[in-house]
Design a protein around this motif. Structure first.
Motif, PDB file in Angstrom:
ATOM      1  N   ARG A 118       2.493  -0.195  10.980  1.00 14.92           N
ATOM      2  CA  ARG A 118       3.255   0.537  10.045  1.00 14.92           C
ATOM      3  C   ARG A 118       3.710  -0.556   8.747  1.00 14.92           C
ATOM      4  NH1 ARG A 118       5.170   5.415   9.822  1.00 14.92           N
ATOM      5  NH2 ARG A 118       7.216   5.826   8.822  1.00 14.92           N
ATOM      6  N   LEU A 119       3.480   0.130   7.759  1.00 15.03           N
ATOM      7  CA  LEU A 119       3.971  -0.619   6.465  1.00 15.03           C
ATOM      8  C   LEU A 119       5.360   0.085   5.903  1.00 15.03           C
ATOM      9  CD1 LEU A 119       0.719  -0.899   4.659  1.00 15.03           C
ATOM     10  CD2 LEU A 119       1.844  -2.757   6.052  1.00 15.03           C
ATOM     11  N   ILE A 120       6.262  -0.852   5.357  1.00 18.37           N
ATOM     12  CA  ILE A 120       7.299  -0.444   4.661  1.00 18.37           C
ATOM     13  C   ILE A 120       7.201  -1.115   3.482  1.00 18.37           C
ATOM     14  CG2 ILE A 120       9.697  -0.349   4.631  1.00 18.37           C
ATOM     15  CD1 ILE A 120       9.783  -0.200   7.445  1.00 18.37           C
ATOM     16  N   VAL A 121       7.156  -0.558   2.148  1.00 19.58           N
ATOM     17  CA  VAL A 121       7.258  -0.994   0.947  1.00 19.58           C
ATOM     18  C   VAL A 121       8.475  -1.087   0.207  1.00 19.58           C
ATOM     19  CG1 VAL A 121       6.098  -0.849  -1.342  1.00 19.58           C
ATOM     20  CG2 VAL A 121       4.861  -0.115   0.525  1.00 19.58           C
ATOM     21  N   MET A 122       9.021  -2.138  -0.202  1.00 21.62           N
ATOM     22  CA  MET A 122      10.271  -2.234  -0.843  1.00 21.62           C
ATOM     23  C   MET A 122      10.150  -2.513  -2.268  1.00 21.62           C
ATOM     24  SD  MET A 122      12.479  -3.918   2.164  1.00 21.62           S
ATOM     25  CE  MET A 122      14.040  -3.453   1.474  1.00 21.62           C
ATOM     26  N   LYS A 123      10.990  -2.331  -3.002  1.00 26.98           N
ATOM     27  CA  LYS A 123      11.187  -2.506  -4.420  1.00 26.98           C
ATOM     28  C   LYS A 123      12.584  -2.722  -4.632  1.00 26.98           C
ATOM     29  CE  LYS A 123       9.768  -2.208  -8.861  1.00 26.98           C
ATOM     30  NZ  LYS A 123      10.395  -3.509  -9.490  1.00 26.98           N
ATOM     31  N   ASP A 124      13.093  -4.005  -5.262  1.00 26.44           N
ATOM     32  CA  ASP A 124      14.412  -4.161  -5.468  1.00 26.44           C
ATOM     33  C   ASP A 124      15.144  -4.170  -4.242  1.00 26.44           C
ATOM     34  OD1 ASP A 124      13.526  -5.051  -8.196  1.00 26.44           O
ATOM     35  OD2 ASP A 124      13.936  -2.957  -8.683  1.00 26.44           O
ATOM     36  N   GLY A 125      14.712  -4.503  -3.105  1.00 30.69           N
ATOM     37  CA  GLY A 125      15.773  -4.130  -1.965  1.00 30.69           C
ATOM     38  C   GLY A 125      16.015  -2.976  -1.350  1.00 30.69           C
ATOM     39  N   VAL A 126      15.073  -1.986  -1.891  1.00 32.12           N
ATOM     40  CA  VAL A 126      15.064  -0.414  -1.325  1.00 32.12           C
ATOM     41  C   VAL A 126      13.898  -0.060  -0.844  1.00 32.12           C
ATOM     42  CG1 VAL A 126      15.488   1.877  -2.160  1.00 32.12           C
ATOM     43  CG2 VAL A 126      17.018  -0.157  -3.029  1.00 32.12           C
ATOM     44  N   ILE A 127      13.845   0.626  -0.031  1.00 30.47           N
ATOM     45  CA  ILE A 127      12.490   1.154   0.792  1.00 30.47           C
ATOM     46  C   ILE A 127      12.113   2.148   0.062  1.00 30.47           C
ATOM     47  CG2 ILE A 127      11.538   2.390   2.634  1.00 30.47           C
ATOM     48  CD1 ILE A 127      13.564   0.867   4.279  1.00 30.47           C
ATOM     49  N   HIS A 158       4.598   6.354  -4.160  1.00 26.87           N
ATOM     50  CA  HIS A 158       5.537   5.540  -5.344  1.00 26.87           C
ATOM     51  C   HIS A 158       4.766   4.720  -6.409  1.00 26.87           C
ATOM     52  CE1 HIS A 158       8.767   2.908  -6.705  1.00 26.87           C
ATOM     53  NE2 HIS A 158       9.659   4.120  -6.444  1.00 26.87           N
ATOM     54  N   GLU A 159       5.200   4.608  -7.377  1.00 26.71           N
ATOM     55  CA  GLU A 159       4.483   3.967  -8.621  1.00 26.71           C
ATOM     56  C   GLU A 159       4.426   2.400  -8.018  1.00 26.71           C
ATOM     57  OE1 GLU A 159       2.790   4.727 -11.243  1.00 26.71           O
ATOM     58  OE2 GLU A 159       3.187   6.705 -10.409  1.00 26.71           O
ATOM     59  N   HIS A 160       5.655   1.908  -7.454  1.00 27.71           N
ATOM     60  CA  HIS A 160       5.197   0.339  -7.184  1.00 27.71           C
ATOM     61  C   HIS A 160       4.347   0.365  -5.957  1.00 27.71           C
ATOM     62  CE1 HIS A 160       6.701  -3.626  -6.272  1.00 27.71           C
ATOM     63  NE2 HIS A 160       6.812  -3.484  -5.234  1.00 27.71           N
ATOM     64  N   THR A 161       4.108   1.102  -4.986  1.00 25.70           N
ATOM     65  CA  THR A 161       3.046   1.163  -4.308  1.00 25.70           C
ATOM     66  C   THR A 161       1.781   1.474  -4.831  1.00 25.70           C
ATOM     67  OG1 THR A 161       4.575   2.040  -2.606  1.00 25.70           O
ATOM     68  CG2 THR A 161       2.161   2.036  -1.793  1.00 25.70           C
ATOM     69  N   LYS A 162       1.598   2.174  -5.808  1.00 27.32           N
ATOM     70  CA  LYS A 162       0.360   2.474  -6.451  1.00 27.32           C
ATOM     71  C   LYS A 162       0.030   0.957  -7.096  1.00 27.32           C
ATOM     72  CE  LYS A 162       1.008   7.323  -7.264  1.00 27.32           C
ATOM     73  NZ  LYS A 162       1.304   8.514  -8.197  1.00 27.32           N
ATOM     74  N   ALA A 163       0.818   0.295  -7.681  1.00 30.02           N
ATOM     75  CA  ALA A 163       0.518  -0.726  -8.405  1.00 30.02           C
ATOM     76  C   ALA A 163       0.107  -1.757  -7.403  1.00 30.02           C
ATOM     77  CB  ALA A 163       1.859  -1.213  -9.239  1.00 30.02           C
ATOM     78  N   LEU A 164       0.671  -2.028  -6.353  1.00 31.63           N
ATOM     79  CA  LEU A 164       0.412  -3.030  -5.068  1.00 31.63           C
ATOM     80  C   LEU A 164      -1.163  -2.622  -4.728  1.00 31.63           C
ATOM     81  CD1 LEU A 164       3.611  -3.177  -3.300  1.00 31.63           C
ATOM     82  CD2 LEU A 164       2.692  -4.815  -4.489  1.00 31.63           C
ATOM     83  N   VAL A 165      -1.310  -1.459  -4.478  1.00 29.91           N
ATOM     84  CA  VAL A 165      -2.381  -1.018  -4.109  1.00 29.91           C
ATOM     85  C   VAL A 165      -3.829  -1.138  -5.009  1.00 29.91           C
ATOM     86  CG1 VAL A 165      -4.102   1.005  -3.304  1.00 29.91           C
ATOM     87  CG2 VAL A 165      -1.914   0.607  -2.312  1.00 29.91           C
TER      88      VAL A 165
END
Length: 96
Positions: free
Chosen positions: A61-70, A85-92
């Motif tokens: 299981r993965l949890i993606v965080m941005k600025d300390g927020v899931i 989420h846009e942050h997850t899209k950028a990571l992928v």
């Protein structure tokens, strides 16, 4: 450090960037050790990393965080194939 963390027989192990700055052979050895400990001791391992490909390859299981927020969570397949989420899209995108 891993042996010291396990000395009091915890049920949860926080592994914060355990493979940072390691060569790929040593990295694989650490990940194999964590997987063995998880199976042998019924241990939950919470892997904290900035390396999405690494996390996707070893985590259930993965949890993606941005600025300390899931911002997103799911299976590796869900996160990689359908990031929301846009942050997850950028990571992928950075993976390929």
């Amino acid at each position: 450090a891993i042996a010291l963390a396990l000395s009091c027989s915890p049920s949860l192990l926080f592994a914060d960037e355990p493979t940072t700055a390691l060569d790929v052979v040593t990295q694989a050895g650490v990940l194999k050790l964590l997987a063995k400990l998880q199976a042998d001791k019924s241990l939950t391992v919470l892997l904290v990393t900035h390396d999405l490909p690494l996390a996707a390859s070893v985590c259930g299981r993965l949890i993606v965080m941005k600025d300390g927020v899931i911002v997103e969570s799911g299976t590796p397949r869900e996160i990689i194939t359908n990031p929301k989420h846009e942050h997850t899209k950028a990571l992928v995108r950075a993976m390929f």
